[in-house]
Design a protein around this motif. Structure first.
Motif, PDB file in Angstrom:
ATOM      1  N   TYR A   6       0.859  -1.184   0.000  1.00 17.01           N
ATOM      2  CA  TYR A   6       0.000   0.000   0.000  1.00 17.01           C
ATOM      3  C   TYR A   6       0.886   1.222   0.000  1.00 17.01           C
ATOM      4  O   TYR A   6       1.921   1.215   0.657  1.00 17.01           O
ATOM      5  CB  TYR A   6      -0.908   0.018   1.239  1.00 17.01           C
ATOM      6  CG  TYR A   6      -1.942  -1.077   1.230  1.00 17.01           C
ATOM      7  CD1 TYR A   6      -3.139  -0.901   0.557  1.00 17.01           C
ATOM      8  CD2 TYR A   6      -1.716  -2.278   1.877  1.00 17.01           C
ATOM      9  CE1 TYR A   6      -4.092  -1.910   0.529  1.00 17.01           C
ATOM     10  CE2 TYR A   6      -2.664  -3.281   1.857  1.00 17.01           C
ATOM     11  CZ  TYR A   6      -3.850  -3.093   1.189  1.00 17.01           C
ATOM     12  OH  TYR A   6      -4.786  -4.089   1.155  1.00 17.01           O
ATOM     13  N   PRO A   7       0.544   2.273  -0.697  1.00 19.70           N
ATOM     14  CA  PRO A   7      -0.613   2.425  -1.584  1.00 19.70           C
ATOM     15  C   PRO A   7      -0.430   1.605  -2.860  1.00 19.70           C
ATOM     16  O   PRO A   7       0.694   1.341  -3.282  1.00 19.70           O
ATOM     17  CB  PRO A   7      -0.637   3.915  -1.891  1.00 19.70           C
ATOM     18  CG  PRO A   7       0.781   4.357  -1.729  1.00 19.70           C
ATOM     19  CD  PRO A   7       1.369   3.477  -0.659  1.00 19.70           C
ATOM     20  N   SER A   8      -1.563   1.230  -3.470  1.00 21.80           N
ATOM     21  CA  SER A   8      -1.500   0.463  -4.716  1.00 21.80           C
ATOM     22  C   SER A   8      -2.853   0.452  -5.424  1.00 21.80           C
ATOM     23  O   SER A   8      -3.885   0.711  -4.818  1.00 21.80           O
ATOM     24  CB  SER A   8      -1.067  -0.976  -4.441  1.00 21.80           C
ATOM     25  OG  SER A   8      -1.994  -1.637  -3.618  1.00 21.80           O
ATOM     26  N   TYR A   9      -2.773   0.173  -6.716  1.00 19.98           N
ATOM     27  CA  TYR A   9      -3.977  -0.069  -7.507  1.00 19.98           C
ATOM     28  C   TYR A   9      -4.309  -1.552  -7.394  1.00 19.98           C
ATOM     29  O   TYR A   9      -3.412  -2.393  -7.332  1.00 19.98           O
ATOM     30  CB  TYR A   9      -3.744   0.281  -8.980  1.00 19.98           C
ATOM     31  CG  TYR A   9      -3.687   1.759  -9.236  1.00 19.98           C
ATOM     32  CD1 TYR A   9      -4.832   2.472  -9.551  1.00 19.98           C
ATOM     33  CD2 TYR A   9      -2.483   2.451  -9.159  1.00 19.98           C
ATOM     34  CE1 TYR A   9      -4.786   3.836  -9.790  1.00 19.98           C
ATOM     35  CE2 TYR A   9      -2.428   3.813  -9.393  1.00 19.98           C
ATOM     36  CZ  TYR A   9      -3.582   4.500  -9.708  1.00 19.98           C
ATOM     37  OH  TYR A   9      -3.530   5.848  -9.939  1.00 19.98           O
ATOM     38  N   TRP A  21     -10.914  -1.406 -11.399  1.00 21.27           N
ATOM     39  CA  TRP A  21      -9.767  -1.122 -10.534  1.00 21.27           C
ATOM     40  C   TRP A  21     -10.199  -0.211  -9.397  1.00 21.27           C
ATOM     41  O   TRP A  21     -11.218   0.459  -9.474  1.00 21.27           O
ATOM     42  CB  TRP A  21      -8.611  -0.494 -11.318  1.00 21.27           C
ATOM     43  CG  TRP A  21      -8.916   0.839 -11.950  1.00 21.27           C
ATOM     44  CD1 TRP A  21      -9.269   1.061 -13.247  1.00 21.27           C
ATOM     45  CD2 TRP A  21      -8.891   2.125 -11.325  1.00 21.27           C
ATOM     46  NE1 TRP A  21      -9.483   2.395 -13.466  1.00 21.27           N
ATOM     47  CE2 TRP A  21      -9.246   3.076 -12.287  1.00 21.27           C
ATOM     48  CE3 TRP A  21      -8.607   2.564 -10.033  1.00 21.27           C
ATOM     49  CZ2 TRP A  21      -9.323   4.431 -12.012  1.00 21.27           C
ATOM     50  CZ3 TRP A  21      -8.691   3.929  -9.766  1.00 21.27           C
ATOM     51  CH2 TRP A  21      -9.038   4.843 -10.756  1.00 21.27           C
ATOM     52  N   ARG A  22      -9.393  -0.225  -8.340  1.00 12.26           N
ATOM     53  CA  ARG A  22      -9.548   0.735  -7.251  1.00 12.26           C
ATOM     54  C   ARG A  22      -8.156   1.086  -6.757  1.00 12.26           C
ATOM     55  O   ARG A  22      -7.203   0.315  -6.932  1.00 12.26           O
ATOM     56  CB  ARG A  22     -10.423   0.200  -6.135  1.00 12.26           C
ATOM     57  CG  ARG A  22      -9.813  -0.893  -5.318  1.00 12.26           C
ATOM     58  CD  ARG A  22     -10.755  -1.296  -4.170  1.00 12.26           C
ATOM     59  NE  ARG A  22     -10.068  -2.154  -3.245  1.00 12.26           N
ATOM     60  CZ  ARG A  22     -10.439  -3.394  -2.956  1.00 12.26           C
ATOM     61  NH1 ARG A  22     -11.521  -3.913  -3.523  1.00 12.26           N
ATOM     62  NH2 ARG A  22      -9.752  -4.107  -2.092  1.00 12.26           N
ATOM     63  N   TYR A  23      -8.053   2.260  -6.154  1.00  7.85           N
ATOM     64  CA  TYR A  23      -6.774   2.703  -5.597  1.00  7.85           C
ATOM     65  C   TYR A  23      -6.928   2.798  -4.093  1.00  7.85           C
ATOM     66  O   TYR A  23      -7.822   3.474  -3.590  1.00  7.85           O
ATOM     67  CB  TYR A  23      -6.367   4.061  -6.174  1.00  7.85           C
ATOM     68  CG  TYR A  23      -5.041   4.530  -5.646  1.00  7.85           C
ATOM     69  CD1 TYR A  23      -3.858   3.988  -6.138  1.00  7.85           C
ATOM     70  CD2 TYR A  23      -4.957   5.495  -4.653  1.00  7.85           C
ATOM     71  CE1 TYR A  23      -2.631   4.389  -5.658  1.00  7.85           C
ATOM     72  CE2 TYR A  23      -3.732   5.908  -4.166  1.00  7.85           C
ATOM     73  CZ  TYR A  23      -2.577   5.358  -4.671  1.00  7.85           C
ATOM     74  OH  TYR A  23      -1.366   5.762  -4.189  1.00  7.85           O
ATOM     75  N   ASP A  24      -6.068   2.089  -3.383  1.00  8.82           N
ATOM     76  CA  ASP A  24      -6.110   2.084  -1.928  1.00  8.82           C
ATOM     77  C   ASP A  24      -4.891   2.810  -1.383  1.00  8.82           C
ATOM     78  O   ASP A  24      -3.752   2.568  -1.826  1.00  8.82           O
ATOM     79  CB  ASP A  24      -6.151   0.653  -1.403  1.00  8.82           C
ATOM     80  CG  ASP A  24      -7.427  -0.074  -1.810  1.00  8.82           C
ATOM     81  OD1 ASP A  24      -8.441   0.601  -2.044  1.00  8.82           O
ATOM     82  OD2 ASP A  24      -7.401  -1.307  -1.889  1.00  8.82           O
ATOM     83  N   ALA A  25      -5.128   3.701  -0.419  1.00  7.42           N
ATOM     84  CA  ALA A  25      -4.081   4.516   0.185  1.00  7.42           C
ATOM     85  C   ALA A  25      -3.212   3.688   1.133  1.00  7.42           C
ATOM     86  O   ALA A  25      -3.463   2.500   1.357  1.00  7.42           O
ATOM     87  CB  ALA A  25      -4.721   5.678   0.951  1.00  7.42           C
ATOM     88  N   ASN A  27      -3.159   3.572   4.204  1.00  2.00           N
ATOM     89  CA  ASN A  27      -3.914   3.021   5.334  1.00  2.00           C
ATOM     90  C   ASN A  27      -4.905   1.941   4.880  1.00  2.00           C
ATOM     91  O   ASN A  27      -5.775   1.537   5.641  1.00  2.00           O
ATOM     92  CB  ASN A  27      -4.647   4.132   6.083  1.00  2.00           C
ATOM     93  CG  ASN A  27      -5.687   4.835   5.238  1.00  2.00           C
ATOM     94  OD1 ASN A  27      -5.871   4.522   4.067  1.00  2.00           O
ATOM     95  ND2 ASN A  27      -6.356   5.811   5.824  1.00  2.00           N
ATOM     96  N   ALA A  28      -4.786   1.500   3.643  1.00  7.91           N
ATOM     97  CA  ALA A  28      -5.614   0.453   3.026  1.00  7.91           C
ATOM     98  C   ALA A  28      -7.052   0.889   2.761  1.00  7.91           C
ATOM     99  O   ALA A  28      -7.892   0.060   2.411  1.00  7.91           O
ATOM    100  CB  ALA A  28      -5.593  -0.838   3.843  1.00  7.91           C
ATOM    101  N   LYS A  29      -7.351   2.170   2.885  1.00 10.53           N
ATOM    102  CA  LYS A  29      -8.692   2.680   2.581  1.00 10.53           C
ATOM    103  C   LYS A  29      -8.772   3.009   1.097  1.00 10.53           C
ATOM    104  O   LYS A  29      -7.856   3.593   0.514  1.00 10.53           O
ATOM    105  CB  LYS A  29      -8.988   3.954   3.387  1.00 10.53           C
ATOM    106  CG  LYS A  29      -8.918   3.765   4.879  1.00 10.53           C
ATOM    107  CD  LYS A  29     -10.157   3.108   5.391  1.00 10.53           C
ATOM    108  CE  LYS A  29     -10.093   3.075   6.915  1.00 10.53           C
ATOM    109  NZ  LYS A  29     -11.216   2.438   7.501  1.00 10.53           N
TER     110      LYS A  29
END
Length: 69
Positions: A6-9, A21-25, A27-29
């Motif tokens: 993290y962070p990652s797509y 797809w989603r992008y997580d910061a 902090n995994a949010k």
């Protein structure tokens, strides 16, 4: 199984078996998601690549909101 950084797509298939797809910061949010689904994984990857390339894009807002909190 590898540990996700993290962070990652994150690319996945939705309930209709289409790519998203989603992008997580850090902090995994989740802070961003694809606005459409894709039939091909390569098209989903292209959506991610477009987002990555937009990092220097300007932020714009209507003038009546410039001084808003």
């Amino acid at each position: 199984m590898a540990t996700r950084p993290y962070p990652s797509y994150y690319m996945y298939k939705d309930t209709q078996k289409l790519w998203r797809w989603r992008y997580d910061a850090s902090n995994a949010k989740t802070i961003a998601v694809s606005s459409e689904s894709y039939h091909n994984r390569a098209d989903c990857q292209r959506g991610i690549d477009i987002m990555k390339a937009s990092q220097n894009s300007e932020v714009w807002m209507p003038s009546e909101l410039v001084n808003s909190a």
